[in-house]
Design a protein around this motif. Structure first.
Motif, PDB file in Angstrom:
ATOM      1  N   LEU A   1      -3.913  -2.385 -10.267  1.00 41.63           N
ATOM      2  CA  LEU A   1      -4.803  -3.531 -10.150  1.00 41.63           C
ATOM      3  C   LEU A   1      -5.974  -3.349 -11.099  1.00 41.63           C
ATOM      4  CD1 LEU A   1      -4.908  -4.036  -6.267  1.00 41.63           C
ATOM      5  CD2 LEU A   1      -3.554  -5.306  -7.935  1.00 41.63           C
ATOM      6  N   SER A   2      -6.435  -4.458 -11.678  1.00 41.41           N
ATOM      7  CA  SER A   2      -7.479  -4.407 -12.686  1.00 41.41           C
ATOM      8  C   SER A   2      -8.768  -5.025 -12.148  1.00 41.41           C
ATOM      9  CB  SER A   2      -7.033  -5.148 -13.950  1.00 41.41           C
ATOM     10  OG  SER A   2      -8.064  -5.128 -14.915  1.00 41.41           O
ATOM     11  N   VAL A   3      -9.880  -4.375 -12.432  1.00 42.27           N
ATOM     12  CA  VAL A   3     -11.206  -4.862 -12.054  1.00 42.27           C
ATOM     13  C   VAL A   3     -12.032  -4.996 -13.332  1.00 42.27           C
ATOM     14  CG1 VAL A   3     -13.318  -4.380 -10.772  1.00 42.27           C
ATOM     15  CG2 VAL A   3     -11.110  -3.778  -9.789  1.00 42.27           C
TER      16      VAL A   3
ATOM     17  N   SER B   1       0.845  -1.194   0.000  1.00 40.28           N
ATOM     18  CA  SER B   1       0.000   0.000   0.000  1.00 40.28           C
ATOM     19  C   SER B   1       0.879   1.242   0.000  1.00 40.28           C
ATOM     20  CB  SER B   1      -0.919   0.003   1.227  1.00 40.28           C
ATOM     21  OG  SER B   1      -0.153  -0.018   2.418  1.00 40.28           O
ATOM     22  N   GLY B   2       0.276   2.371  -0.272  1.00 43.14           N
ATOM     23  CA  GLY B   2       1.021   3.621  -0.295  1.00 43.14           C
ATOM     24  C   GLY B   2       2.008   3.663  -1.438  1.00 43.14           C
ATOM     25  N   VAL B   3       3.251   4.008  -1.112  1.00 42.52           N
ATOM     26  CA  VAL B   3       4.282   4.110  -2.150  1.00 42.52           C
ATOM     27  C   VAL B   3       4.646   2.745  -2.722  1.00 42.52           C
ATOM     28  CG1 VAL B   3       5.234   6.219  -1.165  1.00 42.52           C
ATOM     29  CG2 VAL B   3       6.093   4.019  -0.385  1.00 42.52           C
ATOM     30  N   ASN B   4       4.290   1.660  -2.029  1.00 43.88           N
ATOM     31  CA  ASN B   4       4.593   0.300  -2.499  1.00 43.88           C
ATOM     32  C   ASN B   4       3.450  -0.318  -3.297  1.00 43.88           C
ATOM     33  OD1 ASN B   4       7.149   0.270  -1.169  1.00 43.88           O
ATOM     34  ND2 ASN B   4       6.109  -0.186   0.771  1.00 43.88           N
ATOM     35  N   PHE B   5       2.439   0.455  -3.626  1.00 43.19           N
ATOM     36  CA  PHE B   5       1.338  -0.071  -4.428  1.00 43.19           C
ATOM     37  C   PHE B   5       1.882  -0.535  -5.781  1.00 43.19           C
ATOM     38  CE2 PHE B   5      -2.530   0.013  -6.968  1.00 43.19           C
ATOM     39  CZ  PHE B   5      -3.469  -0.481  -6.077  1.00 43.19           C
TER      40      PHE B   5
END
Length: 312
Positions: free
Chosen positions: A102-104, A93-97
């Motif tokens: 991500l695909s929906v 999360s955050g800078v490590n996303f």
């Protein structure tokens, strides 16, 4: 001293008693002005008494009430600081996303499928070119996903699912190119948030990550497939969430100026200026602090609610 006492007693003997003097004044007023004069006299005296009492109570009561309220506010702030649990965000999360996002995709009208990967890998094997709606969320702890185990159940994933139901075709509608408003096959989203950031912190730490996404999408649009995939827009929508930490910050706030600077930084990226001038920027409003369950309703919830309503 004896002379002064005698003089004081002599002066008192020559003056009318208070009740007698008051009754004589009223009788003169009745004789000269009638009943209306008596009513006006009583009204004036009552007004003087009310003003004098109000000044006395105000000078003492306001100071006492302010002191009690300030002390109670400090105690409640310490209580909330100690008792509020520290929740962790999901992995990456955050800078490590994930840099590819991500695909929906929409399986049917009620169900969405979340997958990770690039648009090219998602579109392999299909007769038509894969088209995706790109969404970026930036902000503070809700965007980071605090308290959730996966991004799919956090604010970012739920927002992407809502967009998917609006703009994406399901499997049964995949070949219907004339379907109005649903011209995309999936929603790809990036969620860049960090707990504790004010509007100025979002501008300093999260906006560069948004610009990196724009640069990555534009640099990957050299091929024919990616150019078709881009639809002349690197980003189709941006969601901004900030301001809660500005309300909680005890220092004097510059929230209005900081948000304007944040919007300017987002919209005046060179790639936005030349390619994507009309990308919608959705700014979420501040919550009602009087209804937050972890805040005492008074005075802390009331004071923060008042500050939250007037800070923008």
């Amino acid at each position: 001293r004896k002379k002064s006492r005698r003089h004081h007693q002599t002066m008192q003997s020559h003056h009318f008693p208070r009740d007698k003097l008051y009754s004589q004044n009223i009788s003169k007023i009745i004789h000269n002005h009638g009943l209306n004069g008596v009513i006006s006299l009583l009204a004036r005296r009552l007004a003087r008494l009310v003003i004098k009492t109000a000044k006395t109570l105000t000078s003492k009561g306001v100071i006492r009430a302010a002191s009690v309220t300030a002390g109670l506010f400090v105690l409640q702030a310490l209580y909330v600081l100690v008792k509020t649990p520290r929740l962790s965000p999901p992995d990456k999360s955050g800078v490590n996303f994930p840099r590819e996002g991500l695909s929906v995709s929409l399986q049917n009208e009620d169900r969405c499928r979340i997958e990770k990967g690039s648009a090219d890998s998602a579109g392999k094997g299909s007769k038509t070119k894969w088209r995706e709606f790109r969404l970026v969320l930036i902000g503070d702890s809700p965007v980071e996903g605090i308290g959730n185990s996966h991004h799919s159940v956090a604010l970012s994933g739920r927002t992407a699912e809502a967009f998917a139901k609006l703009v994406c075709r399901s499997g049964r509608e995949h070949d219907d190119r004339a379907l109005k408003g649903k011209q995309y096959d999936s929603v790809r989203y990036w969620s860049y948030g960090k707990s504790g950031l004010t509007a100025r912190g979002v501008n300093r730490e999260m906006v560069p990550l948004l610009h990196r996404v724009v640069d990555d999408v534009v640099s990957s649009s050299n091929g024919d497939t990616a150019a078709e995939n881009c639809f002349e827009k690197p980003i189709h929508a941006i969601v901004l969430l900030c301001g809660v930490n500005n309300v909680l910050d005890p220092r004097p706030t510059t929230f209005y100026r900081d948000v304007h600077s944040l919007i300017h930084s987002i919209k005046h990226h060179p790639k936005f200026g030349s390619i994507d001038k009309d990308t919608p920027l959705l700014i979420l409003g501040l919550p009602d602090f009087t209804k937050l369950p972890f805040l005492p309703s008074w005075p802390m919830g009331w004071i923060l609610g008042l500050r939250g309503r007037y800070i923008p």
